[in-house]
Design an enzyme around this catalytic site. Structure first.
Site, short mmCIF file in Angstrom:
data_model
loop_
_atom_site.label_atom_id
_atom_site.label_comp_id
_atom_site.label_asym_id
_atom_site.label_seq_id
_atom_site.Cartn_x
_atom_site.Cartn_y
_atom_site.Cartn_z
N ARG A 90 0.82 -1.22 0.00
CA ARG A 90 0.00 0.00 0.00
C ARG A 90 0.85 1.26 0.00
O ARG A 90 0.50 2.26 -0.65
CB ARG A 90 -0.96 0.02 1.19
CG ARG A 90 -2.04 -1.02 1.10
CD ARG A 90 -2.97 -0.71 -0.06
NE ARG A 90 -4.01 -1.72 -0.11
CZ ARG A 90 -4.58 -2.15 -1.22
NH1 ARG A 90 -4.21 -1.67 -2.37
NH2 ARG A 90 -5.51 -3.06 -1.18
N GLU A 93 2.08 1.48 -3.51
CA GLU A 93 0.95 1.87 -4.35
C GLU A 93 0.66 3.37 -4.21
O GLU A 93 0.44 4.07 -5.19
CB GLU A 93 -0.28 1.05 -3.96
CG GLU A 93 -1.51 1.40 -4.76
CD GLU A 93 -2.73 0.65 -4.28
OE1 GLU A 93 -3.48 0.15 -5.13
OE2 GLU A 93 -2.96 0.59 -3.03
N SER A 116 16.20 14.45 -3.43
CA SER A 116 17.25 13.51 -3.07
C SER A 116 16.71 12.42 -2.16
O SER A 116 15.87 12.68 -1.30
CB SER A 116 18.39 14.23 -2.34
OG SER A 116 19.34 13.31 -1.86
#
Length: 162
Positions: A90, A93, A116
């Site tokens: 998750r 995602e 960065s």
């Protein structure tokens, strides 16, 4: 090498479990972020000399031998199979779903460049939402690095024809 790293990580996580301390408690005692403590214990970050005594004091049972191993720059990486864990999936995602908009906003606010992941801080916090439910807050705090135009005159490492 992977077996050694896995054994060291298991030792470190066992010490954390035995201590009964949370990542937040260890972070408070060491002056680090909670995620960076996790990175240290998973050998994804390099233990610095100034932090070693603080970590040793915070984590009972941490030996000088283990501290020495933690002070060697680690081989950073991850096991691709961990993506199967629902929390990791998750988070991945979420980052992937919002990545293009995040990139657009970075470029709009800063110009042509990137965030960065070396000069980077990350923390996880728990808050109450407006509905009273617990919410997870993940903060990415990375230095902005602008892309540069590659002008030959600025490349000092290359010999120039005279």
């Amino acid at each position: 090498m992977a077996e050694n790293k896995a054994a060291l990580v298991e030792t470190l996580l066992t010490l954390k479990r035995k201590s009964g301390k949370t990542y937040n408690q260890l972070a408070e005692e060491t002056g680090l972020t909670n995620v960076y403590v996790g990175q240290l214990l998973r050998r994804q970050a390099h233990l610095k000399p100034d932090t070693a005594p603080k970590l040793k004091a915070a984590l009972p049972g941490l030996t000088d031998e283990v501290i020495e191993q933690m002070m060697v720059p680690p081989l950073r990486g991850y096991d691709p199979s961990i993506i199967q864990d629902p929390t990791i999936y998750r988070v991945t995602e979420g980052v992937m779903h919002f990545a293009e908009s995040i990139k657009d906003i970075i470029n709009e606010e800063f110009g042509d460049g990137i965030m960065s992941s070396v000069d980077f801080y990350c923390a996880v916090d728990k808050i109450k939402g407006v509905d009273g439910n617990d919410r997870v807050v993940i903060t990415f705090d990375g230095k902005y690095l602008r892309h540069t135009e590659h002008k030959a005159e600025n490349m000092l490492s290359r010999p120039r024809a005279k």
